[in-house]
Design an enzyme around this catalytic site. Structure first.
Site, PDB file in Angstrom:
ATOM      1  N   HIS A  97       0.856  -1.193   0.000  1.00 29.13           N
ATOM      2  CA  HIS A  97       0.000   0.000   0.000  1.00 29.13           C
ATOM      3  C   HIS A  97       0.893   1.243   0.000  1.00 29.13           C
ATOM      4  CE1 HIS A  97      -2.739   3.109   1.378  1.00 29.13           C
ATOM      5  NE2 HIS A  97      -3.718   2.336   0.933  1.00 29.13           N
ATOM      6  N   GLU A 168      -4.098   1.677  -7.504  1.00 28.52           N
ATOM      7  CA  GLU A 168      -4.522   2.761  -6.613  1.00 28.52           C
ATOM      8  C   GLU A 168      -3.543   3.935  -6.765  1.00 28.52           C
ATOM      9  OE1 GLU A 168      -6.543   2.331  -2.602  1.00 28.52           O
ATOM     10  OE2 GLU A 168      -4.495   2.755  -2.000  1.00 28.52           O
TER      11      GLU A 168
END
Ligand code: PGA
Length: 254
Positions: A97, A168
Site C-alpha cells: 500500500h 490505486e
C-alpha cells in the site's frame, strides 16, 4: 463476483468502536452475499473480531484480512508473522500500500518478500500499484510494469493466479492533499496494463484487478460496471457502515 475490500488503516481508536463498526458491516455484507466482502482491521482488533464472526456465523458473509505482514516468524521486533495472521483467521493481506511505500519507506524488495511469504502460508496477497503523481501515459505504464515485475518476482504462475492487484494512484486516495477519484477511463487503462503484464510474464489470462482511491457510493458503479475491473479497495468510506453498505449494495447489483 465483484470483491470489495475495506481498508480501515489505523482506525478506529478503541475496541468497542471497532466492534460496533464491524458488526454493522457484517450486517450489510449479509444483505449482499452476491459480492465478496473483505474487512482489513488493525491487527489489535483482529482476534476479537474473528472470534465474534466465527462464533456467530458458520458461513460468514465476509472474510478477514490484515493490512500488512512480516516475512516470517522470528527475531523481528514489533512485527506480525504471516502464520499469526492466518492462525487468527485472516485470509487476505494488503501488500505494498502506498502508505507503507511512501510514508514507511517500504521498497519493492521488501514488498516482494511479503508477497512470497503470504503465498507460502496461504494468504491471498492484494498488491497495490500506482503512480504517486498524476503524470503522463508512459510514466504511468512504466511505473506499473516495473512495480509488478519487482513486487511479483519469483512468484510462479500457479501461485500468481491467487494474487489480486489493486491499481490505486496515490493522488486519488481521499487523504492525499487535493485528491479526487480517478476517471474510469484512466483506471481501465491501468487495468489493461496490469492484465497485459501478467499475461506476458506469467501467462495469467484471468487476473483479478481492483481499483482504489476515493471510492464512494457515488462513483463505485462507474468503475465496477466494466468487467475489466473486478472490485475495489475502500478506505475512508469503509469507516462508515452505512456508506460502506451502500457500496456493497451497488456492487452486488453489477
Ligand atoms: P480511500 O483510501 O478510499 O480513503 O481513498 C483507499 C486506500 O488508501 O486504500
Amino acid at each position: 463476483m465483484k470483491i470489495i475490500i475495506a481498508n480501515w488503516k489505523a482506525n478506529p481508536s478503541s475496541l468497542p468502536e471497532a466492534q460496533d463498526l464491524f458488526r454493522a458491516t457484517v450486517i450489510k455484507a449479509e444483505q449482499c452475499r452476491e459480492v465478496e466482502t473483505v474487512v482489513c482491521p488493525p491487527f489489535v482488533y483482529l482476534e476479537e473480531l474473528a472470534k465474534w464472526l466465527f462464533a456467530n456465523f458458520s458461513s460468514p458473509p465476509l472474510a478477514l484480512g490484515v493490512q500488512d505482514i512480516w516475512e516470517s516468524a522470528g527475531p523481528f521486533t514489533g512485527e506480525i508473522s504471516p502464520e499469526m495472521a492466518r492462525n487468527l483467521g485472516a485470509q487476505y493481506v494488503l501488500v505494498g500500500h502506498s502508505d507503507r511505500r511512501y510514508i514507511l519507506g517500504e521498497d519493492d524488495v521488501r514488498i516482494n518478500k511479503k508477497v512470497l511469504a503470504a503465498l507460502r502460508i496461504g494468504l491471498t496477497p492484494v498488491l497495490f500499484v500506482g503512480e504517486k503523481e498524476r503524470g503522463g501515459d508512459d510514466d504511468q505504464e512504466n511505473l506499473i510494469v516495473n512495480q509488478l515485475l519487482q513486487d511479483l518476482a519469483d512468484v510462479g504462475p500457479a501461485r500468481m493466479a491467487k494474487v489480486l492487484v489493486c491499481y490505486e494512484p496515490v493522488w486519488a486516495i481521499s487523504t492525499s492533499p487535493g485528491s479526487h477519484p480517478d476517471t474510469p477511463a484512466n483506471a481501465l487503462k491501468a487495468a489493461e496494463t496490469i492484465r497485459r503484464t501478467l499475461l506476458k510474464y506469467w501467462n495469467i489470462a484471468s487476473a483479478r484487478v481492483l481499483y482504489g482511491g476515493s471510492v464512494s457510493a457515488d462513483n463505485i458503479t462507474r468503475f465496477l460496471e466494466h468487467p475489466e475491473i473486478n472490485g475495489a479497495v475502500v478506505g475512508g468510506a469503509s469507516l462508515r457502515a452505512e456508506a460502506f453498505g451502500h457500496i456493497l449494495k451497488l456492487s452486488s447489483q453489477l
